[in-house]
Design a protein around this motif. Structure first.
Motif, mmCIF file in Angstrom:
data_model
loop_
_atom_site.group_PDB
_atom_site.id
_atom_site.type_symbol
_atom_site.label_atom_id
_atom_site.label_comp_id
_atom_site.label_asym_id
_atom_site.label_seq_id
_atom_site.Cartn_x
_atom_site.Cartn_y
_atom_site.Cartn_z
ATOM 1 N N SER A 140 0.761 -1.045 0.047
ATOM 2 C CA SER A 140 0.135 -0.010 -0.033
ATOM 3 C C SER A 140 0.924 1.204 -0.194
ATOM 4 N N CYS A 141 1.541 1.380 -1.034
ATOM 5 C CA CYS A 141 2.320 2.852 -1.298
ATOM 6 C C CYS A 141 2.648 3.026 -2.791
ATOM 7 N N THR A 142 3.292 4.113 -2.970
ATOM 8 C CA THR A 142 3.409 4.645 -4.350
ATOM 9 C C THR A 142 4.583 3.644 -4.937
ATOM 10 N N ASP A 143 4.680 3.709 -6.192
ATOM 11 C CA ASP A 143 5.905 3.185 -7.054
ATOM 12 C C ASP A 143 7.079 3.983 -6.335
ATOM 13 N N ALA A 146 8.196 2.812 -2.944
ATOM 14 C CA ALA A 146 8.646 1.464 -2.892
ATOM 15 C C ALA A 146 10.092 1.509 -3.342
ATOM 16 N N ARG A 147 10.196 2.249 -4.213
ATOM 17 C CA ARG A 147 11.421 2.351 -5.118
ATOM 18 C C ARG A 147 12.676 2.915 -4.247
ATOM 19 N N ASP A 148 12.235 4.174 -3.332
ATOM 20 C CA ASP A 148 13.142 4.787 -2.555
ATOM 21 C C ASP A 148 13.660 3.636 -1.389
ATOM 22 N N ASN A 195 5.123 -4.204 -3.324
ATOM 23 C CA ASN A 195 4.823 -5.513 -2.751
ATOM 24 C C ASN A 195 5.964 -6.500 -3.306
ATOM 25 N N GLY A 196 7.251 -6.037 -3.644
ATOM 26 C CA GLY A 196 8.276 -6.801 -3.976
ATOM 27 C C GLY A 196 9.012 -7.659 -2.772
ATOM 28 N N ARG A 291 1.158 -6.748 -15.015
ATOM 29 C CA ARG A 291 2.005 -6.084 -14.094
ATOM 30 C C ARG A 291 1.493 -6.376 -12.589
ATOM 31 N N ASN A 292 2.557 -6.771 -12.018
ATOM 32 C CA ASN A 292 2.532 -6.901 -10.578
ATOM 33 C C ASN A 292 1.077 -7.256 -10.059
#
Length: 487
Positions: A140-143, A146-148, A195-196, A291-292
């Motif tokens: 439950s976060c933005t791309d 999650a990338r950060d 969600n990785g 996608r995901n």
């Protein structure tokens, strides 16, 4: 504590190098080994009373299962167990890895590898490694968020690295950096880290680096001091896709579409044409994929039924044509040297059947001289794949799949005579839960040559449906083996 020892208890492995214990081969039943700690530290959610050590007399198991259905009962099989897992899951963070990088699905294998990491003290390096490889980035976060967070992990700044010795930190981080580099090569595909699973990223990087999934499994087991014996059902570096054919002729492609579909555009058609259209896109020759795919396990309790029952499951290639992959040779070999075969609880059509619908598996099971029992753990409730099934339907599905996969295809109307094995050649015992919602016709099952064993499991607090735990499975196996010995 030795700098090179992952477990909290120091012991002498007998190796010349102080670091050799990290890369020892998994111990096989009957091989000499160091005396284990008699008082293992408990891990949350894991029963220590059923954790056994490998010995010459210990019963050995071949367990066919999916990634999550069997995790809660692994301790029932001790350490002399070989787990057979499919490589066709296309949901969760595996879907995003497959979409961008391709390769076999490793989500189920990573789940089992993490589950089989041995118990360790909460302050030990091993527990820190477990926490890292079991960690999943927020769903439950933005791309960007999650990338950060991923950037903090791959650059070594995250708190998840706390407690991990620097040599192992840099080795694990090296593979995560390799994963990042592979993602950057395909930046046009906009990989999503939402969600990785860090364990998935590590295992995927190792598989891509070695060009070998078994080697990646060995590396994961080695750095976690796990003696897990896990075999992918198919050894391949390519994406594996399953499809299901329904009684009404409809065909479903991919595990998610069969088991728990999400709303999305179709990505591939099952073709019967001899000259299919090319599936290659203009950029790098890979199929467009979902996608995901985010899936909550609770969703399996509320499902949309299939339009008709599944009649068969098969493998397809990137063009949508049916293919006939060969099973992992080690899978076939292990059926000839272990004591008990277990068809675990879990998704029948997308976890168990993909491990059976392969040439040579039927013969290996039916003709094995070592297997004393072939046990089916019956699900306590049906799902989308098995809506309306009774126990006999589970049994007939397994037997029919094995017999169909065993038969040789006819070429020009010519083929050699094939043997159709009886049900009892594949399943000798059915273990079911008291209070199961799946109908069990004991006389009908017994008439097939399958003995029935009822056990009392735990009750799920949310659904109030019974489910298997390690204790009841261990009890059932002991009862079955005692009866077999007495016969």
């Amino acid at each position: 504590m030795s700098y090179f020892t992952l477990t909290p208890t120091q012991h002498n492995s007998g190796a010349d190098s102080p670091g050799s214990s990290v890369f020892d081969l998994p111990i096989q039943p009957g091989q000499p080994q160091a005396t284990p700690d008699k008082h293992p530290h408990a891990v949350a959610g894991q029963s220590t009373e059923l954790i056994q050590t490998t010995s010459a007399e210990e019963t050995s198991f071949v367990v066919i299962s999916g990634g999550t259905g069997c995790n809660s009962i692994c301790s029932a099989f001790g350490r002399a167990a070989c787990y057979i897992l499919p490589v066709s899951d296309d949901g969760g963070s595996s879907s995003e890895i497959i979409r961008v990088l391709g390769g076999p699905s490793i989500g189920d294998i990573r789940s089992r590898l993490v589950r089989l990491i041995p118990p360790a003290d909460p302050s030990s390096p091993l527990e820190s490694i477990r926490n890292l490889l079991a960690y999943r980035l927020p769903a439950s976060c933005t791309d960007k968020e999650a990338r950060d967070e991923w950037r903090d992990i791959v650059e070594g700044r995250s708190k998840l690295w706390t407690g991990i010795p620097n040599d192992r930190k840099e080795m694990i981080r090296g593979f995560l950096v390799y994963f990042e580099s592979e993602i950057l090569k395909r930046a046009h595909k906009n990989f999503s880290f939402v969600n990785g699973s860090i364990g998935n990223y590590f295992l995927s990087a190792a598989q891509a680096f070695f060009r070998s999934l078994p080697s990646a499994i060995f590396l994961f087991s080695s750095i976690t001091n796990s003696q897990a014996n896990i075999l992918p059902v198919i050894v391949t570096n390519h994406t594996v896709t399953i499809a299901a054919e329904l009684e009404n002729g409809e065909r479903l492609v991919g595990q998610c579409e069969i088991s728990h579909p999400v709303r999305q555009a179709p990505r591939i058609d099952v073709s019967s044409e001899s000259v299919p259209s090319s599936p290659i896109d203009a950029l790098d020759g890979t199929l467009p994929r979902s996608r995901n795919v985010l899936f909550q396990s609770e969703g399996k309790d509320h499902y949309e039924p299939l339009s008709a029952r599944i009649t068969r499951l098969f493998y397809i290639n990137a063009y949508g044509n049916e293919i006939y992959p060969s099973p992992n040779p080690d899978y076939i070999a292990t059926l000839a040297r272990n004591d008990v075969l277990v068809y675990s609880c879990g998704s029948l059509w997308t976890s168990i059947i993909p491990c059976l619908a392969l040439k040579g598996v039927a013969n290996a099971i039916a003709r094995s001289r070592s297997l004393k029992a072939k046990v089916l753990l019956l699900n306590s409730a049906n799902d989308r794949e098995t809506d309306g099934y009774a126990a006999v339907d589970y049994i007939h599905t397994i037997a029919r799949t094995l017999n169909d996969g065993h038969h040789v295809q006819s070429y020009g109307g010519l083929s050699k005579a094939d043997t159709t094995y009886p049900v009892s050649a594949f399943i000798t015992h059915l273990v079911y839960l008291k209070g199961t919602t799946v109908e069990v016709d004991v006389p009908g099952v017994t008439a097939l040559g399958v003995q029935c064993v009822e056990v009392e499991g735990s009750i799920d607090e949310r659904t109030q449906v019974p489910h298997f735990d390690a204790s009841c499975v261990s009890h059932a196996i002991r009862e079955i083996l005692d009866n077999v010995s007495a016969e």
